[in-house]
Design an enzyme around this catalytic site. Structure first.
Site, PDB file in Angstrom:
ATOM      1  N   LYS B  76       0.854  -1.200   0.000  1.00 14.67           N
ATOM      2  CA  LYS B  76       0.000   0.000   0.000  1.00 14.67           C
ATOM      3  C   LYS B  76       0.883   1.241   0.000  1.00 14.67           C
ATOM      4  O   LYS B  76       1.949   1.261   0.646  1.00 14.67           O
ATOM      5  CB  LYS B  76      -0.880  -0.042   1.251  1.00 14.67           C
ATOM      6  CG  LYS B  76      -1.932   1.053   1.346  1.00 14.67           C
ATOM      7  CD  LYS B  76      -2.837   0.792   2.557  1.00 14.67           C
ATOM      8  CE  LYS B  76      -3.905   1.859   2.714  1.00 14.67           C
ATOM      9  NZ  LYS B  76      -4.725   1.655   3.910  1.00 14.67           N
ATOM     10  N   SER B 171      -9.590   1.621   3.468  1.00 15.30           N
ATOM     11  CA  SER B 171      -8.833   2.421   2.526  1.00 15.30           C
ATOM     12  C   SER B 171      -7.796   1.618   1.741  1.00 15.30           C
ATOM     13  O   SER B 171      -7.161   2.163   0.834  1.00 15.30           O
ATOM     14  CB  SER B 171      -8.121   3.547   3.275  1.00 15.30           C
ATOM     15  OG  SER B 171      -7.255   2.995   4.232  1.00 15.30           O
ATOM     16  N   SER B 195      -9.604  -0.664   7.661  1.00 16.46           N
ATOM     17  CA  SER B 195      -9.110  -0.441   6.304  1.00 16.46           C
ATOM     18  C   SER B 195      -8.517  -1.630   5.581  1.00 16.46           C
ATOM     19  O   SER B 195      -8.254  -1.535   4.393  1.00 16.46           O
ATOM     20  CB  SER B 195      -8.064   0.681   6.328  1.00 16.46           C
ATOM     21  OG  SER B 195      -8.704   1.895   6.609  1.00 16.46           O
TER      22      SER B 195
END
Lengths: 450, 524
Positions: B76, B171, B195
Site C-alpha cells: 500500500k 482504505s 481499512s
C-alpha cells in the site's frame, strides 16, 4: 543520575507528550516532551558564593529544582536579515535532551552564575553532559521578575540567547535594573520573551508571538510510559538490560563536587576556597571550547602531594598560583602541561630540603615550563641557583652589607625592624638569590645585636 | 499459475515448475491489462525484474531465502519504500521518494519477495471506499467478473460496465484489488478502523488485522498511532499465516511493539473447532445490516454449532459509542500526525512566499484534500486546552470501556467472536459518492472499528456471493496475540464455505499454467 545528584524525587513512571506548534526548526510540527509527569521533581542545588568578592568568605546557598524533564531538541534557525531569509539547520532536531527547571530562589546575576557553574561541575562529574555553553551543550534561559519585599512575585520575562556564564550574570542584572526602572517610571512589565544582546549588554524584546499559544498537548502515542524500578519494585526474572534500577544507579554515583571539595579540605588541610579553585572547571569566560572537562587539577595536586615531602598547604600555593597562571596564560589544559606532577614534586622537594630558595624555585619552574626535558636539579646546577651552603661565606656577605648600610643599621638598632628586610634584600642581591632568607635574617640579627 | 495461492506457487518455484522471472513477468503483464482497475499507483517494473532475477539465481544455487523468495507482492502506498515514490495518494507527497524502507517492507525484501509496486488508497488512508485519493478511485475487480455481470440488470448497453462498477471498499482498496485480480500473491495494507478488512470483504480476499504491537509500524506513515497496524491481504488463510510469520516480532525502531519473541506457526491441515466457544455479539446486528448478510451470519453460526462448538450470544454494550469515540481520537491524532507536512523539508511546497505562515497555509491547503483538512480541523479543536478534558480524555475513557467489553467476554470463556465485516456487499461507485467521506466512514466502520480500539486481532474470511454476484465476508475477532487460534478457526471456516474463485477474463487469458480449481459449489 542528574535527578539523584540533585536530590530529586524520581518518578518511577513518567509520561511523554506532544507539544504542537509550527516553526521552521520543528520538522514534525510538534516536540516530544514531558509535560504531565516528568522524570524527576522537587530537588535542590547547593552552591557557594563569595561575599564581597573575598574568596575567604563563602556562603552556601540553595536553589530548589522544580523538575527535570526529557524532551526533544528542535533544529537551529539562523536569521539572515541581510537577505531576508532564515537558514534552518536540522542536524540536532529530534535529539534527546534534559531540561532542568529551577524555582525563582535566586536574587541576582552573581547567584545565577554561581548556581549554573556548580551545575556544570555536577553534570561533568556525572558524565551527563560536558555542559560547555559555547558548544550549546548547556543552554540557559533566565526568568526574571522583581517585587517589593513582602509582596507577591512580579510578572516575569524570559531572557534567551545567553551564551556564557558571564553573560548570564550580565543579562540577569540588566533585566532586573530595566524592570525596576520601568516600574519606577509607572510602566508595566509584560510576560514576554527577550533576547540578550551581548554586544550592547542589554535585553531586547524578541519577535513577539500573537497572544498566548495553545500547544494542544496530547500524550505521545509512540512512547509508552517510562517505567523505572528500584530494588524493591524490581520484578524477578526481568532481563537486566531491559530495566533501569534507580538504586543500582544511586550506588554507583561518583563523588559530587561538594563532596570532593570536603574530602580535599579534610584530607589535605587546604582552605575551602582553595578546594573551589581546584575544582572549578577551566572553561571560563574565554570559551575555549577545546578544553575537556577532565582538567585533572585536583588529581595533579594530589599526585604532587604524594611525591613530595612539602606539606599540602604549601603545595596548594604552587598549584593555584604558579601552575594555574602558566596554564591560563598559554591556554593549556592540565594534561597539556609541560611540567608533570613528577617534575613539580621534584622541584618542591629541592625547595623543601632548603637546597634552593623560593625565588630560585620560581626561576626553575619558568625554565621547566619551556619543556626542554631537563630535571629541576639539572636546571638548578646550570643556572647556579643552589643555596649557599657555606655559612662563613654568608656571614661575610652579611657583614659586608651591614658595613655598607650605616643609616639602616642605625634605624634597626633604634627599633625599626622593618628596615631589616631591606638588608635581607641586599644580601639576596649580592648572593644572586642564593641565600636562604631565614638564615640571612638570623645572621643579620645576630650581628646587629653584637 | 497466477490464481494459485502463495504457498502453492512457492512450491512451484521450489520445484522449478516456474521461475521467479516468469512469474514476475506474468504478473506485470496482468497489471498492465487490468490497468482500468487503477489498483496501482506505481509499478516498479525494473526493480521487480531485478529482484526476480536475484531470486532466480538464489533458487538455482539451491539457496532460497525462504518461502517468500521470488513471490510477487504489492505494498500500500502509505508504507515507505526506499528509492520508490511514496505518495499516500496525496498531492502533499506526490513525487516524494522515500529514503528508507518501512520495517515490514524490509523484512519482505530480506526474504526475497519481489515488490511489484505501490497500491492505491484513500488519501492518507482516510476513507472506506478507496475513492478519495488524488489518483482516482480503485475499481473492484468483481465489477468485471462473470459472476457479477451475469447478475447485473442491464440498463443501457455499453455504459453498463462503466457506471455499474463497484467500489473496493477502503482504505486499502488497491491492495485488495491487486490480490483479488491475481496480479500479486499477497499485499500489505493498513488497518486503523477496518481499512484492511473492509476492502477484503468487498473484494473477496482474506484480510488480517494483527494484534496491535505484533507487527512494526516503523515506516508506515501514521494515521492514528495508537490504532494503526499493518494489514495482510491474501487469497487464503494459510497464506496470511505465512505472511504473519515473516513480519511479526519486536522492532527496536517501534517502541510500541512487544518485546516477547514471536514464534511463526503453521496451521493444522484439519482444524478442529469442536472444543471452542464462539461468541455472537448482539450489538453487531447494526442498523443497515443487509438481510443477506444477516442470514449468512446466522448460517455461519449454525455451521459452528453443527461442528460441536459452543455458540453463545454475547454483549459488547459500548459498541454504539465506538464510532463517536473513534472520531474524536482519530481526528486528534491525525491533526498531530499531519503537522509534519509543512512543505519545508519534503513533499509539496506552495509557491506562496510572503511569509513562512502563509507558505504553510497555502502548502497545506494545496496538498491535502477536504477529508484530510476536515479531520485536522476537528482534531485540533478537540485538542484545544479548553476542550481536552471534555473530548479527548473522555474519549480515552470510553475507549477503555470498549476494550473492557471484549475483555469481559473473552474472560467468560468465549474464544472467538463471529461478526459480519460490512453492512452490505460493495455498492456502485456512483451510489457511494452520493454521501460524503465522513458519513460513509461512520457507516462502514461500525463493524470493524472496535477491534482497533481494543487492539485485538481480527480477520475477514470471504464467505459467499451476494445476490448481485459480489463477495460477502464474515469477521472473526480473537484474543490479543492469539493469532494462531484465530487463524485456525478462520481456516476451518474457509474450508467449510468454499468461496468461489473470481472468474476474470483478463486473469484467465494471462494464466495458462497449472492451478487448482476450487469447488464451484458455493455457500449461500
Amino acid at each position: 543520575m542528574t535527578g539523584l545528584a540533585l536530590n530529586c524525587h524520581i518518578n518511577k513512571k513518567s509520561l511523554f507528550d506532544r507539544k504542537h506548534y509550527f516553526y521552521a526548526d520543528l520538522p514534525a510540527g510538534y516536540q516530544i516532551t514531558q509535560q504531565r509527569v516528568p522524570i524527576a521533581v522537587n530537588g535542590s542545588l547547593s552552591y557557594s558564593l563569595c561575599i564581597d568578592n573575598k574568596m575567604s568568605q563563602m556562603v552556601t546557598k540553595t536553589v530548589r529544582i522544580k523538575q527535570i524533564q526529557l524532551e526533544q531538541d528542535s533544529g537551529k534557525s539562523l536569521h539572515d536579515d541581510a537577505r531576508s531569509q532564515t537558514l534552518v539547520d536540522l542536524n540536532r532536531a529530534g535529539v534527546g535532551l534534559m531540561e532542568l527547571v529551577m524555582e525563582p530562589d535566586m536574587c541576582c546575576g552573581e547567584e545565577a552564575a554561581a548556581a549554573v557553574r556548580e551545575l556544570q561541575l555536577i553534570l561533568q562529574t556525572l558524565g551527563s553532559s560536558q555542559a560547555v555553553m559555547a558548544e550549546g551543550q548547556l543552554r540557559v534561559d533566565a526568568n526574571v521578575s522583581v517585587h517589593h519585599p513582602g509582596e507577591p512575585y512580579g510578572v516575569r520575562t524570559e531572557v534567551k540567547n545567553i551564551n556564557s556564564i558571564r553573560f548570564l550574570a550580565k543579562a540577569v542584572d540588566y533585566e532586573i535594573q530595566r524592570q525596576i526602572e520601568e516600574l519606577g517610571n509607572g510602566g508595566t512589565i509584560s510576560n514576554e520573551t527577550r533576547a540578550f544582546d551581548s554586544k550592547l549588554g542589554c535585553t531586547v524584546p524578541m519577535r513577539d508571538k500573537e497572544g498566548k499559544q495553545d500547544y494542544r498537548f496530547m500524550p505521545e502515542p509512540n512512547l509508552p510510559p517510562l517505567i523505572l524500578y528500584d530494588a524493591k519494585s524490581l520484578p524477578a526474572n526481568m532481563n537486566h538490560q531491559q530495566v533501569i534500577n534507580i538504586d543500582w544507579i544511586r550506588e554507583r554515583l561518583p563523588d559530587l563536587p561538594s563532596v570532593k571539595r570536603e574530602k580535599l579540605v579534610e584530607q589535605y588541610g587546604i582552605l575551602p576556597e582553595h578546594s573551589f579553585t581546584l575544582l572549578v572547571w577551566q572553561q571560563d569566560q574565554n570559551c575555549n571550547s577545546r578544553h575537556s572537562n577532565e582538567d585533572g587539577l585536583p588529581e595533579f595536586f594530589e599526585n604532587v602531594v604524594k611525591q613530595t615531602q612539602m606539606k599540602p598547604k604549601k603545595v596548594i600555593g604552587w598549584i593555584l598560583n604558579d601552575l594555574l597562571s602558566y596554564l591560563k596564560q598559554h591556554s593549556l589544559t592540565v594534561k597539556e602541561s609541560p611540567v608533570s606532577s613528577f617534575l613539580l614534586a621534584d622541584l618542591l622537594n629541592l625547595l623543601e630540603k632548603k637546597e634552593i630558595s623560593s625565588t630560585a624555585a620560581k626561576q626553575v619552574l619558568a625554565e621547566l615550563w619551556k619543556g626542554k626535558g631537563k630535571t629541576p636539579l639539572e636546571t638548578v646546577k646550570e643556572q647556579k641557583l643552589e643555596l649557599l651552603q657555606d655559612q662563613k661565606e654568608l656571614e661575610q656577605i652579611c657583614q659586608a652589607v651591614i658595613d655598607g648600610q650605616e643609616n639602616e643599621v642605625m634605624a634597626i638598632k633604634a627599633g625599626n625592624q622593618k628596615v631589616l628586610n631591606k638588608l635581607i634584600g641586599l644580601v639576596q642581591k649580592k648572593t644572586q638569590g642564593r641565600s636562604n632568607p631565614v638564615l640571612v635574617k638570623q645572621l643579620l640579627e645576630k650581628k646587629l645585636s653584637e | 499459475m497466477l490464481r494459485s495461492s502463495l504457498r502453492q506457487v512457492s512450491a512451484a518455484l521450489k520445484e522449478g515448475r516456474v521461475t521467479p522471472t516468469e512469474l514476475c513477468q506474468r504478473c506485470l503483464a496482468l497489471i498492465k491489462s487490468t490497468k482500468f482497475l487503477n489498483a496501482y499507483i506505481t509499478v516498479t517494473e525494473e526493480t521487480a525484474l531485478k529482484q526476480a532475477e536475484e531470486s532466480e539465481k538464489r533458487r538455482k544455487r539451491g539457496q532460497p531465502l525462504g518461502i517468500l523468495d521470488g513471490i510477487p507482492i504489492a505494498v500500500k502506498d502509505n508504507f515507505n519504500t526506499a528509492g520508490i515514490e511514496t505518495t499516500c495518494a496525496s498531492n502533499m507527497l506526490k513525487g516524494y521518494i522515500s529514503p528508507y524502507n518501512a520495517t515490514v517492507v524490509q523484512k519482505l525484501l530480506d526474504q526475497g519477495a519481489v515488490l511489484l509496486g505501490k497500491t492505491n488508497l484513500d488519501e492518507f488512508a482516510m476513507g472506506s471506499g478507496s475513492t478519495d485519493g488524488v489518483f482516482g478511485p480503485v475499481r473492484n475487480p468483481w465489477s468485471y467478473s462473470k459472476q457479477y455481470k451475469e447478475k447485473s440488470v442491464p440498463k443501457s448497453h455499453s455504459e453498463d460496465e462503466e457506471y455499474n462498477w463497484v467500489i473496493t471498499g477502503g482504505s486499502s482498496g488497491g491492495s485488495a484489488a491487486a490480490v483479488s485480480s491475481f496480479t500479486c500473491f499477497a499485499a500489505l495494507g493498513s488497518d486503523t478502523g477496518g481499512s484492511t478488512r473492509n476492502p477484503a470483504a468487498h473484494c473477496g480476499v482474506v484480510g488480517l488485522k494483527p494484534t496491535y504491537g505484533l507487527i512494526s509500524r516503523h515506516g508506515l506513515i501514521p494515521l492514528v498511532n495508537s490504532m494503526d497496524v499493518p494489514g495482510i491481504l491474501t487469497r487464503c488463510v494459510d497464506d496470511a499465516a505465512v505472511l504473519l510469520g515473516s513480519l511479526a516480532g519486536h522492532d527496536p525502531k517501534d517502541s510500541t511493539t512487544i518485546q516477547d519473541d514471536f514464534k511463526p506457526f503453521e496451521l493444522p491441515d484439519l482444524p478442529d473447532v469442536s472444543k471452542l466457544s464462539i461468541g455472537i455479539p448482539k450489538e453487531y446486528h447494526a442498523p443497515g445490516l443487509s438481510s443477506e448478510i444477516l442470514s449468512l451470519w446466522s448460517k455461519a453460526a449454525d455451521l459452528f454449532k453443527n461442528a460441536g462448538a459452543k455458540v453463545v450470544e454475547v454483549s459488547l454494550p459500548h459498541t454504539r459509542y465506538s464510532i463517536v469515540c473513534y472520531h474524536v481520537l482519530c481526528t486528534a491524532e491525525v491533526a498531530s500526525n499531519m503537522a509534519r507536512f509543512d512543505g519545508l523539508e519534503y513533499g509539496h511546497r506552495s509557491d506562496v512566499k510572503d511569509s513562512t505562515e502563509s507558505m504553510y497555509a497555502a502548502t497545506r491547503r494545496e496538498g491535502f484534500n477536504d477529508v484530510v483538512r476536515g479531520r485536522i480541523l476537528s482534531g485540533n479543536y478537540f485538542l484545544l486546552k479548553q476542550n481536552y478534558e471534555k473530548y479527548f480524555v473522555k474519549a480515552q475513557k470510553v475507549r477503555r470501556l470498549i476494550a473492557n467489553d471484549f475483555g469481559k467476554v473473552f474472560g467468560s470463556g468465549v474464544d472467538i467472536l463471529l461478526t459480519p465485516t460490512t453492512l452490505s456487499d460493495a455498492v456502485p461507485y456512483t451510489e457511494f459518492i452520493q454521501e460524503d467521506n465522513r458519513t460513509r466512514s461512520a457507516q462502514d466502520d461500525i463493524l470493524t472499528q472496535a477491534a482497533n480500539m481494543a487492539g485485538l486481532p481480527a480477520i475477514n474470511v470471504p464467505t459467499a456471493l451476494s445476490e448481485r454476484g459480489l463477495p460477502v465476508g464474515l469477521q472473526f475477532i480473537g484474543r490479543s496475540f492469539q493469532e494462531k487460534q484465530l487463524l485456525t478457526v478462520a481456516k476451518w471456516f474457509e474450508k467449510q464455505v468454499q468461496f468461489p474463485v473470481i472468474q476474470l477474463e483478463e486473469a484467465e487469458r494471462h494464466d495458462n499454467g497449472v492451478f487448482q480449481h476450487q469447488k464451484s459449489a458455493s455457500f449461500s
